[in-house]
Enzyme design. Structure first.
Site, PDB file in Angstrom:
ATOM      1  N   HIS A 538       0.832  -1.206   0.000  1.00  0.00           N
ATOM      2  CA  HIS A 538       0.000   0.000   0.000  1.00  0.00           C
ATOM      3  C   HIS A 538       0.867   1.257   0.000  1.00  0.00           C
ATOM      4  O   HIS A 538       0.904   1.998  -0.974  1.00  0.00           O
ATOM      5  CB  HIS A 538      -0.941  -0.027   1.206  1.00  0.00           C
ATOM      6  N   HIS A 543       1.785   4.770  -2.961  1.00  0.00           N
ATOM      7  CA  HIS A 543       1.941   6.152  -2.481  1.00  0.00           C
ATOM      8  C   HIS A 543       3.345   6.686  -2.793  1.00  0.00           C
ATOM      9  O   HIS A 543       3.510   7.596  -3.599  1.00  0.00           O
ATOM     10  CB  HIS A 543       1.691   6.229  -0.974  1.00  0.00           C
ATOM     11  N   HIS A 730      -4.376   0.947  -6.137  1.00  0.00           N
ATOM     12  CA  HIS A 730      -4.537   1.578  -4.824  1.00  0.00           C
ATOM     13  C   HIS A 730      -5.907   1.278  -4.235  1.00  0.00           C
ATOM     14  O   HIS A 730      -6.026   0.991  -3.040  1.00  0.00           O
ATOM     15  CB  HIS A 730      -4.334   3.093  -4.919  1.00  0.00           C
ATOM     16  N   ASN A 734      -6.667  -0.362  -0.569  1.00  0.00           N
ATOM     17  CA  ASN A 734      -6.985   0.640   0.455  1.00  0.00           C
ATOM     18  C   ASN A 734      -8.392   0.543   1.019  1.00  0.00           C
ATOM     19  O   ASN A 734      -8.581   0.573   2.231  1.00  0.00           O
ATOM     20  CB  ASN A 734      -6.767   2.045  -0.112  1.00  0.00           C
ATOM     21  N   ILE A 879      -6.216   9.195  -0.743  1.00  0.00           N
ATOM     22  CA  ILE A 879      -6.360   8.938   0.690  1.00  0.00           C
ATOM     23  C   ILE A 879      -5.417   7.809   1.065  1.00  0.00           C
ATOM     24  O   ILE A 879      -5.094   6.959   0.252  1.00  0.00           O
ATOM     25  CB  ILE A 879      -7.816   8.587   1.066  1.00  0.00           C
TER      26      ILE A 879
END
Length: 879
Positions: A538, A543, A730, A734, A879
């Site tokens: 993740h 990110h 993602h 997530n 997010i």
């Protein structure tokens, strides 16, 4: 007389929205443009069709020579009108309110907002771009009290008849306050309205003296930039790059790189010091530079900005107000800054364990009682998310996680334990067993003997009569293996018992004792999986590794570059959420360190995976599936590969989205890049990719696996990877965090007790009360409720979320009508995929997503309502 693609600066493509488009093949034809000095207000153009295919003649507009000769040589003036849309703030602090009223007053006496049109053409006399007279926004003071979200203003320009068409607008804000400029539309030119999507904060001239530059929606490769826009294109990019010096102000729009040297705070003591990530010692991607001063005790560590003060990201990367109010700065900062300290104050004195599973159930049924006096203060501070509901007794009540919604005891079953490796929140680690026993890739000279304790007799009874080798040969044996991720750090982790380095094999149960042992073993596996999921799959892969590509895009590609326009929605909010993570989540002693097994070594485990595992060339879905051995290349199959596990919801749904993205991106790329030469000669594009690799990923820039960028195929492949990672990958990793992890026994983020074996000191306690031992091994009540609060927040869609297949201003984000049409076709394909996913979730033959008590797999279903929904694919890592 045949004129080329543009007459009086009016694009044929812009006028050709009626032309039908091909789904896969788009092309455009170019000829040298002729500057005829014709009055755009006087000539009537007739529409012409665009022909596809490079073999046909170029699209032309026809105007008779007599008509051209009839144009008077004297330049006349005409009026053009701008319609300007400004988005208002819902909430203002006292300083902003005072400045707003001051602006309304001073606007009437000349301190106003000034616009100027810039032509695509050069004035032959001045050798500079042609410009209109300056114009001011009308009625700003009159509309100060308008309460609507968007306010429309107008301005009137005086333009010479030989102006050409507007290619840019400069904006000067003489007010005190910044304002959010959403869009501008210029009317009055023969070519029809010219659109300027802006979506940017315009700062006061007192803070940023230069004029802001906004380009029209017409895309241009660098080599095709009209003469009137060339200098401004370069000027804007120079500003965005900055000079790499000084501390950034929150109002800046400068994009630059730095290492992760701000996670620790050595000024608070040695326990809060953390190594810098990035550099030869600990390779890591780069993050956005803030330029803050170093700490007092370590010149190489950057001083921290602690919550609730904001951390710098370029102004246009900050969350828009609707997201702030419903989620981020309100929600995440509220949870971290207010809720977690309240939980600590209420719970930490005793560091309470759960006394029974009913205690966990009560978090959803009755809530968590906070200390008297804390709840009122907390409820004032915290913008209450749905998961925490107010009650008069001061309880914090969590939503029931989805894992409990269809079968409260599903998490205990072995088939559910296995199903989640294919359809849970971390479906990207399962791999084919290639050799038995499994082998480590670590260096035995450093880490000692690495032979597995697993023997054939341990699993033979579970192979339906096959031998182990036969099961391997027939693609029946798969595993989840986190050995190499954790072992290098094992001796540094806090000891949980006397036998941290021992090897034991736990097999399925045969009696009561072995059943509890088996449940503990599954909890440990899920805990290790939760760490790898959060820190590597993740955070690192979606990110941190995306940030360099985003920084380089803003620094090296103009807003009018077609590839920037393609990537734009997939970069939204990522720099801001990553900055919030550095400030609140992954920093020293924050939520990640306190809630996951590796503790202070969490980010070093992430860095180790970056060095030894991460490869950009394997980050696309097909390559990753083949790398893990869960698929094999097969040109006869729809996506060019065959899944070895047919009922693999993440992979089968993901391939639908991957294929749609691939078609869309290939169509887009081929439209602008018909040949390899165009790719190679695009200096902005090449600078973007080179900087992403050589600066953003500097520590591994010499790796031989980096894809080349030398053809349209190369470009489409690179872009599809980036868009896949930012959107579907993602989302899959997530938005199931609270639905699956909000019930802590299903996916405990850490374990506080090792599995006890006969002879261990704790074995007697385990046998005497196995449930008490099991619950004491799970995270404490404080750790659990902190973790639940944060993953609930991370699993939430905000109301302004933009999902795959959606764009702001969908009909005018680009001036190329064929591209708009192709995007609508892509959107339609995404909607069809959503229907197919729904159909699959109702197919009883697909037992990993349909059946009694089985959760449907919706994490790759593209759309979602706001909130925690366990579905929805936003365009970006927001997010």
């Amino acid at each position: 007389m045949a004129l080329a693609k543009e007459i009086m600066g009016c694009s044929v493509i812009e006028r050709s929205s009626f032309v039908s488009t091909s789904k896969v093949v788009l092309s455009r034809n170019r000829q040298a443009k002729q500057n005829l000095g014709v009055n755009p207000a006087l000539i009537h153009q007739r529409r012409v069709s665009l022909r596809k295919g490079s073999g046909g003649p170029a699209a032309v507009a026809a105007v008779s020579e007599d008509l051209v000769k009839a144009v008077p040589e004297n330049v006349v003036k005409f009026k053009a009108r701008a319609v300007v849309t400004v988005r208002q703030k819902n909430k203002e602090d006292l300083k902003e309110t005072i400045a707003k009223h001051l602006d309304a007053f001073t606007d009437r006496i000349g301190r106003n907002v000034v616009l100027q049109l810039i032509s695509t053409e050069i004035d032959p006399k001045t050798k500079a771009p042609k410009k209109s007279r300056e114009a001011v926004l009308k009625d700003w003071s009159k509309k100060t009290q308008v309460k609507a979200e968007r306010v429309h203003y107008s301005a009137e320009f005086t333009v010479d008849s030989d102006f050409g068409i507007p290619g840019a607008i400069t904006v000067t804000n003489k007010h005190q306050n910044e304002f959010f400029l959403e869009s501008m539309t210029i009317e009055g030119f023969a070519c029809g309205p010219v659109h300027f999507p802006c979506n940017s904060w315009v700062q006061s001239k007192k803070d940023h003296p230069g004029k802001r530059i906004f380009f029209s929606n017409k895309p241009y490769l660098p080599s095709e930039t009209p003469a009137g826009l060339k200098a401004m294109r370069e000027e804007e990019l120079r500003y965005l790059r900055g000079d790499g010096k000084g501390e950034r102000k929150l109002s800046d729009r400068i994009y630059d790189y730095d290492v992760y040297n701000d996670l620790g705070n050595p000024d608070k003591g040695i326990d809060f010091a953390r190594p810098s990530l990035g550099g030869s010692k600990i390779p890591y991607p780069r993050r956005c530079r803030t330029g803050r001063a170093p700490t007092y005790t370590d010149m190489h560590a950057e001083s921290r900005v602690e919550k609730p003060l904001p951390l710098y990201v370029p102004r246009d990367e900050q969350f828009e107000e609707s997201k702030q109010n419903t989620f981020s700065a309100g929600r995440l900062k509220g949870v971290v800054h207010n809720l977690i300290p309240s939980l600590k104050a209420s719970l930490s004195a005793k560091n309470l364990d759960f006394n029974g599973f009913s205690d966990i159930d009560n978090l959803y049924k009755e809530g968590l009682l906070l200390k008297v006096g804390l709840q009122d203060e907390l409820l004032k501070k915290l913008p209450l998310p749905k998961m925490v509901q107010e009650s008069s007794q001061g309880f914090l009540k969590y939503d029931t996680p989805k894992i409990l919604s269809k079968d409260k005891f599903a998490w205990l079953r072995d088939d559910e334990f296995a199903r989640q490796a294919l359809a849970g929140v971390n479906p990207v680690n399962i791999e084919k067993l290639k050799v038995f026993p499994p082998k480590s890739n670590l260096d035995p000279e450093v880490y000692g003997p690495l032979e597995s304790a697993l023997k054939e007799e341990h699993i033979l009874d579970h192979l339906n009569g096959m031998s182990v080798q036969q099961a391997i040969d027939e693609n029946k044996l798969f595993m989840v293996d986190h050995h190499d991720a954790y072992l290098p750090f094992l001796d540094r982790l806090p000891p949980q018992g006397p036998s941290s380095r021992s090897k034991h094999v736990v097999t399925p149960p045969v009696d009561a004792t072995s059943n509890w042992m088996w449940q503990l073993a599954k909890a440990h596996v899920n805990s290790n999986d939760a760490g790898v999921h959060q820190l590597i799959n993740h955070w690192l892969r979606t990110h941190a590794c995306m940030e360099p590509f985003i920084l380089a895009a803003h620094r090296q590609m103009s807003a009018m570059h077609p590839i920037f326009k393609l990537l734009d929605p997939h970069m939204r909010y990522t720099l801001e959420i990553n900055a919030l993570a550095r400030q609140n989540l992954i920093n020293a002693d924050a939520v990640i360190e306190s809630c996951f097994t590796p503790g202070r070594y969490c980010m070093e485990i992430s860095a180790a995976a970056y060095k030894s595992f991460w490869r950009f060339d394997k980050e696309d879905l097909p390559s990753d599936l083949i790398r893990r051995g869960v698929a094999v290349a097969d040109s006869t199959q729809p996506h060019g590969l065959k899944l070895l596990i047919e009922d693999y919801p993440y992979a089968s749904d993901g391939l639908l989205i991957w294929s749609a993205l691939e078609n869309w991106v290939h169509s887009y790329v081929n439209y602008y890049y018909p040949t390899a030469a165009v790719v190679c000669n695009d200096r902005e594009l090449q600078a973007w990719y080179a900087e992403s690799v050589n600066v953003g990923h500097a520590d591994i820039r010499h790796a031989d696996w980096w894809p080349k960028l030398a053809s349209p195929e190369d470009l489409a492949s690179i872009l599809t990877k980036i868009i896949w990672l930012a959107s579907a990958q993602h989302a899959a990793l997530n938005f199931g965090q609270y639905p699956y992890g909000g019930f802590v026994p299903n996916r405990p983020p850490l374990m506080r007790r090792l599995i006890p074996f006969e002879g261990d000191p704790e074995y007697t306690n385990f046998v005497a009360d196995p449930q008490k031992f099991y619950l004491s091994a799970l995270p404490s009540l404080l750790q659990s409720t902190k973790f639940m609060a944060v993953v609930d927040t991370l699993s939430t869609h905000s109301p302004d979320e933009e999902y795959l297949g959606e764009r702001q201003q969908p009909s005018v984000w680009t001036g190329d009508a064929e591209i708009v049409e192709a995007f609508y076709e892509f959107s339609a394909e995404i909607r069809q995929i959503e229907k197919e996913i729904e159909r699959r979730n109702n197919d009883p033959s697909l037992r990993n997503r349909c059946g009694a008590g089985v959760l449907p797999y919706e994490l790759l279903a593209p759309s979602s309502e706001p909130g925690v929904t366990c579905r929805g694919v936003p365009n970006s890592v927001s997010i």
